[in-house]
Design a protein around this motif. Sequence first.
Motif, mmCIF file in Angstrom:
data_model
loop_
_atom_site.group_PDB
_atom_site.id
_atom_site.type_symbol
_atom_site.label_atom_id
_atom_site.label_comp_id
_atom_site.label_asym_id
_atom_site.label_seq_id
_atom_site.Cartn_x
_atom_site.Cartn_y
_atom_site.Cartn_z
ATOM 1 N N VAL A 46 24.415 43.418 19.069
ATOM 2 C CA VAL A 46 24.178 42.026 19.485
ATOM 3 C C VAL A 46 25.318 41.454 20.329
ATOM 4 N N THR A 47 26.435 42.190 20.456
ATOM 5 C CA THR A 47 27.571 41.646 21.203
ATOM 6 C C THR A 47 28.002 42.493 22.399
ATOM 7 N N ALA A 48 27.676 43.768 22.435
ATOM 8 C CA ALA A 48 28.193 44.639 23.492
ATOM 9 C C ALA A 48 27.700 44.219 24.878
ATOM 10 N N LEU A 49 26.393 44.084 25.033
ATOM 11 C CA LEU A 49 25.847 43.701 26.342
ATOM 12 C C LEU A 49 26.289 42.298 26.754
ATOM 13 N N PRO A 50 26.220 41.292 25.864
ATOM 14 C CA PRO A 50 26.760 39.976 26.255
ATOM 15 C C PRO A 50 28.235 40.021 26.620
ATOM 16 N N ALA A 51 29.008 40.901 25.973
ATOM 17 C CA ALA A 51 30.432 41.017 26.303
ATOM 18 C C ALA A 51 30.613 41.490 27.740
ATOM 19 N N ILE A 52 29.837 42.492 28.146
ATOM 20 C CA ILE A 52 29.924 42.987 29.522
ATOM 21 C C ILE A 52 29.495 41.911 30.515
ATOM 22 N N LEU A 53 28.393 41.226 30.190
ATOM 23 C CA LEU A 53 27.892 40.181 31.084
ATOM 24 C C LEU A 53 28.857 39.012 31.184
ATOM 25 N N MET A 54 29.621 38.758 30.146
ATOM 26 C CA MET A 54 30.610 37.695 30.181
ATOM 27 C C MET A 54 31.894 38.142 30.878
ATOM 28 N N ALA A 55 32.282 39.395 30.678
ATOM 29 C CA ALA A 55 33.543 39.874 31.238
ATOM 30 C C ALA A 55 33.491 39.979 32.759
ATOM 31 N N VAL A 56 32.354 40.377 33.310
ATOM 32 C CA VAL A 56 32.258 40.546 34.763
ATOM 33 C C VAL A 56 32.498 39.227 35.501
ATOM 34 N N PRO A 57 31.737 38.170 35.213
ATOM 35 C CA PRO A 57 32.018 36.924 35.940
ATOM 36 C C PRO A 57 33.381 36.330 35.620
ATOM 37 N N PHE A 58 33.875 36.552 34.409
ATOM 38 C CA PHE A 58 35.194 36.020 34.083
ATOM 39 C C PHE A 58 36.267 36.684 34.935
ATOM 40 N N GLY A 59 36.221 38.007 35.035
ATOM 41 C CA GLY A 59 37.188 38.695 35.885
ATOM 42 C C GLY A 59 37.074 38.292 37.335
ATOM 43 N N VAL A 60 35.835 38.081 37.799
ATOM 44 C CA VAL A 60 35.633 37.671 39.190
ATOM 45 C C VAL A 60 36.179 36.263 39.423
ATOM 46 N N ILE A 61 35.907 35.352 38.492
ATOM 47 C CA ILE A 61 36.372 33.965 38.650
ATOM 48 C C ILE A 61 37.892 33.901 38.682
ATOM 49 N N VAL A 62 38.533 34.621 37.750
ATOM 50 C CA VAL A 62 39.999 34.632 37.730
ATOM 51 C C VAL A 62 40.542 35.182 39.043
ATOM 52 N N SER A 63 39.952 36.264 39.526
ATOM 53 C CA SER A 63 40.442 36.883 40.756
ATOM 54 C C SER A 63 40.247 35.964 41.956
ATOM 55 N N VAL A 64 39.109 35.309 42.033
ATOM 56 C CA VAL A 64 38.829 34.455 43.190
ATOM 57 C C VAL A 64 39.688 33.200 43.168
ATOM 58 N N GLN A 65 39.712 32.508 42.024
ATOM 59 C CA GLN A 65 40.445 31.245 41.954
ATOM 60 C C GLN A 65 41.949 31.459 42.112
ATOM 61 N N VAL A 66 42.484 32.396 41.345
ATOM 62 C CA VAL A 66 43.921 32.659 41.452
ATOM 63 C C VAL A 66 44.244 33.267 42.807
ATOM 64 N N GLY A 67 43.335 34.104 43.323
ATOM 65 C CA GLY A 67 43.571 34.727 44.617
ATOM 66 C C GLY A 67 43.677 33.709 45.738
ATOM 67 N N ASN A 68 42.839 32.679 45.717
ATOM 68 C CA ASN A 68 42.923 31.647 46.741
ATOM 69 C C ASN A 68 44.260 30.919 46.687
ATOM 70 N N LEU A 69 44.745 30.666 45.468
ATOM 71 C CA LEU A 69 46.022 29.962 45.327
ATOM 72 C C LEU A 69 47.188 30.814 45.820
ATOM 73 N N ILE A 70 47.261 32.053 45.359
ATOM 74 C CA ILE A 70 48.419 32.865 45.746
ATOM 75 C C ILE A 70 48.324 33.310 47.207
ATOM 76 N N HIS A 71 47.088 33.321 47.770
ATOM 77 C CA HIS A 71 46.969 33.604 49.202
ATOM 78 C C HIS A 71 47.581 32.467 50.016
ATOM 79 N N THR A 72 47.388 31.233 49.537
ATOM 80 C CA THR A 72 48.008 30.087 50.194
ATOM 81 C C THR A 72 49.529 30.176 50.145
#
Length: 281
Positions: free
Chosen positions: A70-96
Motif C-alpha cells: 500500500v506504500t511502495a507505489l505511492p512512494a515512487i509517485l511522490m518521490a519523482v515530483p518531489f525530486g523534480v521540484i527541488v531540482s527545478v526550484q533550487v536550480g533556478n535560484l543557484i543559476h541566478t
Amino acid sequence: MGSAVRISGVSAAAHAVRDNFADTVLSALRTFGRAVEMAGAATGGGARDLIAGRFQWREAIHQAWRMITVTALPAILMAVPFGVIVSVQVGNLIHTLGADSLLGATGGLGVIKQGAPMATGFLLGGAAASAIAADLGARTIREEIDALHVMGISPINRLVIPRMTAMLVVAPLLNVLIIFVGVLAGYAVAIGGQGVTPGSYWATFGAFTSVADVGVSLIKAVIFGFIVVVIACQRGLEAKGGPRGVADAVNAAVVLSVVSIVVVNLVITQVTALFLPMRIA
C-alpha cells in the motif's frame, strides 16, 4: 435586572468553556499516557517474545508485506515530483547566483535530510495508519479483542507487536526507496533540462552529503514509523460505536500521525542542526 441576567449568562458560558477546555486537556493527557503505556508494553513484550521464542513471525511478515503493497507505489509517485521540484526550484535560484555546479549538493541535501523522511512519515501515517486502525477497529467492534482477553491472550502480543515490528522494518526501506527515486529524478532534470554536467553534480553531491545525513534520515523514518504504529494501534483498539467509530478511529489515526510527525521532525531537525551542523564531507 436584565443586565444582571446577561452578566450571569456570560459568566455561565465562560465557566462552560473553561470546563470544556479543561476536560479536553485532561482527555488528551490521558490518551497520551495510554499511548506511552502501549508503546512501552509492546517494546518490552516484543523483547520477551523474541527471547522466549513466541514471536509472531508469520503475522509480522504478513503485515510488512501489506504495508509495502500500500506504500511502495505511492512512494515512487511522490518521490519523482518531489525530486523534480527541488531540482527545478533550487536550480533556478543557484543559476541566478552562477553556481550551477552546486545543484547536486542542494538537491541531495533537500531530499535526504527532509524530503525522504517526511514523505515516508506521511505515507505511513496516511496509508499504513489507516489500514492498521481500520483492521484493529473492526476487530474491536466485532468484540474479537474482548474474546482475546477472555481466552487469556494479550492483544498487545498478538496484534500490536507484529505490526510494530513490520512498521520498523518497512519505514527505513521506504525511506531508502524515496531517496533513490528522488535523487535520480533530480539528477535527470539537472542533466537534461538545466545543463549541469554529471561529474559536477555527483561531485558536489558527495562533497556536501555525508553518511551521517543518511543515518539521520533513516533514524527519522524509524521514529516516524514507531509513532505512527503506536497511534494507529491505540485508536483502533479503542474504537467504539460501530462502523462510525471505526471511521472516527481511522480519521483520528491519520490526523494525529501527521501532526505528530511534523512536530517531531521539527524537534529532530533542531537537535541535529545543533550537534551535526552541515559541513563538507
